[in-house]
Write an enzyme that holds these catalytic residues in place. Structure first.
Site, PDB file in Angstrom:
ATOM      1  CD  GLU B  60      16.879  -1.435 -21.711  1.00 59.58           C
ATOM      2  OE1 GLU B  60      15.898  -0.974 -21.126  1.00 59.58           O
ATOM      3  OE2 GLU B  60      17.895  -1.814 -21.129  1.00 59.58           O
ATOM      4  CB  SER B  61      19.096  -3.216 -27.790  1.00 58.15           C
ATOM      5  OG  SER B  61      18.122  -4.158 -28.196  1.00 58.15           O
TER       6      SER B  61
END
Lengths: 284, 266
Positions: B60-61
Site C-alpha cells: 500500500e505504500s
C-alpha cells in the site's frame, strides 16, 4: 514563493496553536526534525492528520500537544502498538485524544479532494464496515449517472502541511523521489506548506517518478540534513529499524517517555539532535 | 521463537512455519497480491521464493512488483521500492490499482475474526469499567477485502482471535451469510481461506460460515475446536496439510535470516 529559512523561524511562523497539521510520509521521508521543533516550541491544541501516524505522532501526543487525530492506521510499523497514542485514547493521558477515523482509501481520497479544492471525494469504500459510525466525515452519495450508492469523504484541507524531501534549489523548488506517498496531495491541500530538505542544490536533476513541488506552492524550505531520521530519505539514508524497535519500551512507560523527550528533543537544538540522531544514538 | 514441533519428518519445524508455508502455498495460482505487513508479507515473499516466482506483490505504500530478498520490516521499507517494477503515489494505488479491480488476491492479517471471516482491527471491548482497548485501525483492509478478486487471511489460532462476536467490524468478510457482500455491491468474492498455525478454514459455499477443512500434521480437530471462540463446524472429511518440504523450510529461514538493513549511511 518559498523562503529558505531556519527551521526554528519557519515553524514559529507557519505552525500555530490550534492548527490542523499534516506531517505526511508513508514510512519514507517523515519530517521528524520539524515535528521535534513543534515540540520544542510547545505549539499546542493541534489537530494532527496523517494516514499512518507512527512514532513521531506518538511523541507529539505524549508531549500533550494534540487535541485530535485524523488517521487511518496508528501503529509502530513492523513493531507493534503506539503506546502514547493508546494511553491518550484509553486513559486520557496526558490529555484526552479525539479521533476522526478512516480507512487508507478514504484518507487518500480526502487529501485528493483537498488538493482539488472540491468539497468531497467519492470512492467504493467503507462497505459493511462500522467505521462510518466513528466519524462524521464519511457519508454516501448516489451517482447521478448510474444510481450506484458510493462513499463520500469530506475534503481534508490542513492549515499547514509539513513534509521532508531530498532536495530544493535556491529558488525553493523542491524535489522528492522514492516512495512519495500522499505528500504531494497533502501539500496541495494545505493553506501553508513547510518543506524540510536534505540539501540545497544548484539545479534539480530530473528523476523518473520524482515529484517536483514548485516554489510557488510552498511557503518555506528549511535545510535539515537527516531531518527524516529514524525514517529515511532515499539516496541519502536508510531506515533506522533499530530505533523503531527501541522506541517500544521507551513509549510503554510514561516516565521513560518524558525523560526521553526532555533529553532528546526539548533540551537539544535542531543541529544537536540531528547530529546525534544521524549516529543513531538513543542515549546522551 | 521456540520450536513447538512437530514432526513426523526427520527434520523439525515450528507451528508458525507450518502456517507460513501453507499461507505461501495458498498463493500458488495468484497473479497479483496486495500484501499486508507481518504474516501476509512473510507468506507472499515465501511464495515468490517457492511456489510462485512470478507473483506480483503490491504494497500500500505504492510499490508494484516488489522483489525483496529479505522480509521487509514495514510496508514502506526502502527495499520494496528499490526492487519494484513501479512506484506510484498512494492515492493512485488505492484508486486505480485496487478499486480499479486489477488485483487478484488481498492477503490480510487480523486481530479478531468471526465465523464469517469479518475482521476487527479497530477496538476491543475490555469489559465493564475498563476503557475500550485500542488497536491500530483499519489501514487498507476494508477496501482490500472489498475490491480484490478474493481474500486470504493468516493469523494465529486462539479464542482471543477467533471470537463468537466481533467488538467492531472494521472489514467485512462475508457479513452474516451468503449474499451479504452482493447486497452491498462488493465486487470481490471475499475471504476464501483462513490459514492458521493449527490448520485451514474455508467458508462453506452454502452458509458462508468458516469450516475447518484441514489440520496441520499432529494437530487434532479437538485442539482447533478448543482454540476457536464459537462452535466450530468441521468438514465431513478433514484433510491434513503436507509438512513443509526441506526446500520450503530453507527458503523461509533464508528470508528471515536475511535480516534487516544496516544503520543510516550516506
Amino acid at each position: 514563493m518559498a523562503d529558505i529559512r531556519s527551521l526554528r523561524d519557519a515553524v514559529a511562523d507557519l505552525v500555530h496553536d490550534g492548527d490542523t497539521v499534516a506531517m505526511e510520509g508513508f514510512t519514507h521521508l517523515i519530517p521528524y526534525a520539524a515535528a521535534h521543533e513543534v515540540i520544542r516550541q510547545g505549539i499546542t491544541d493541534l489537530t494532527l492528520a496523517r494516514m499512518t501516524p507512527d512514532v513521531i505522532y506518538d511523541q507529539l501526543i505524549g508531549a500533550g500537544l494534540v487535541r485530535k487525530l485524523v488517521f487511518s492506521w496508528g501503529g509502530n510499523p513492523g513493531v507493534g502498538s503506539l503506546h502514547r497514542f493508546r494511553d491518550a485514547v484509553e486513559n486520557g493521558w496526558p490529555r484526552p485524544l479525539e479521533l476522526d477515523e478512516h480507512s487508507h482509501a478514504g484518507m487518500a481520497n480526502r487529501y485528493v479532494a483537498g488538493a482539488s479544492k472540491l468539497p468531497f471525494a467519492v470512492l467504493r469504500g467503507y462497505r459493511g464496515s462500522d467505521i462510518p459510525t466513528r466519524t462524521d466525515t464519511v457519508s454516501t452519495v448516489v451517482c447521478p449517472f448510474t444510481g450506484e450508492e458510493l462513499a463520500a469523504v469530506a475534503a481534508l484541507n490542513p492549515d499547514v502541511t509539513v513534509i521532508h524531501a531530498q532536495q530544493a534549489d535556491r529558488a525553493g523548488n523542491v524535489q522528492m523521489w522514492g516512495l512519495t506517498g500522499v505528500q504531494k496531495e497533502a501539500a496541495l491541500a494545505a493553506d501553508r506548506v513547510l518543506v524540510t530538505v536534505e540539501e540545497i542544490v544548484e539545479e534539480l536533476t530530473p528523476r523518473p517518478g520524482g515529484i517536483v513541488l514548485p516554489t510557488w506552492v510552498i511557503d518555506a524550505v528549511s535545510v535539515v540534513p537527516g531531518g527524516a531520521h529514524p525514517s529515511y530519505a532515499t539516496g541519502y539514508s536508510t531506515r533506522d529499524n533499530d530505533f523503531y524497535q527501541a522506541w517500544d519500551p521507551i513509549a510503554r512507560d510514561r516516565e521513560a517517555f518524558l525523560t526521553w523527550i526532555e533529553d532528546n528533543v526539548r533540551n537539544s537544538d535542531v543541529r544537536d539532535s540531528n547530529v546525534r540522531n544521524s549516529e543513531g544514538a538513543l542515549t546522551r | 521463537m521456540t520450536a513447538t514441533p512437530a514432526g513426523t519428518t526427520d527434520y523439525n519445524y515450528t507451528s508458525d512455519e507450518l502456517m507460513e508455508v501453507n499461507a505461501a502455498r495458498a498463493l500458488t495460482d495468484a497473479t497479483t497480491c496486495f500484501v499486508g505487513i507481518g504474516l501476509p508479507s512473510t507468506a507472499a515473499n515465501l511464495a515468490r521464493a517457492t511456489v510462485n516466482p512470478g507473483l506480483v506483490l503490491l504494497y500500500e505504500s505504492g510499490t508494484i512488483g516488489s522483489k525483496p530478498t529479505r522480509l521487509p520490516l514495514s510496508i514502506g521499507d526502502g527495499e520494496l521500492a528499490e526492487t519494484a517494477d513501479a512506484v506510484v503515489p498512494v492515492p493512485e494505488m488505492f484508486n486505480y490499482w485496487l478499486q480499479g479491480g486489477r488485483i487478484d488476491v488481498g492477503f490480510l492479517g487480523a486481530a479478531q475474526v468471526d465465523r464469517y471471516a469479518n475482521i476487527n482491527t479497530t477496538v476491543v471491548d475490555r469489559g465493564p469499567d475498563k476503557p475500550e482497548g485500542r488497536l491500530p485501525g483499519a489501514g487498507g483492509a476494508p477496501e482490500i477485502a472489498s475490491n480484490c478478486g478474493k481474500v486470504l487471511m493468516v493469523l494465529r489460532h486462539s479464542t482471543r482471535n477467533f471470537v463468537e462476536r466481533l467488538d467492531f467490524v472494521t472489514t467485512l468478510g462475508h457479513g452474516g451469510g451468503p449474499g451479504d457482500r452482493k447486497k452491498l455491491g462488493m465486487p470481490g468474492a471475499g475471504p476464501t481461506a483462513v490459514i492458521t498455525d493449527l490448520g485451514i478454514l474455508r467458508p462453506d459455499p452454502a452458509t458462508a460460515e468458516l469450516v475447518l477443512t484441514e489440520v496441520h500434521p499432529d494437530v487434532t480437530v479437538e485442539r482447533v475446536r478448543a482454540a476457536t471462540g464459537w462452535e466450530l463446524t468441521v468438514a465431513d472429511t478433514v484433510g491434513t496439510t503436507e509438512p513443509p518440504t526441506p526446500q520450503e523450510l530453507a527458503a523461509l529461514r533464508a528470508l528471515k535470516a536475511a535480516g534487516k538493513p544496516g544503520k543510516e549511511t550516506r
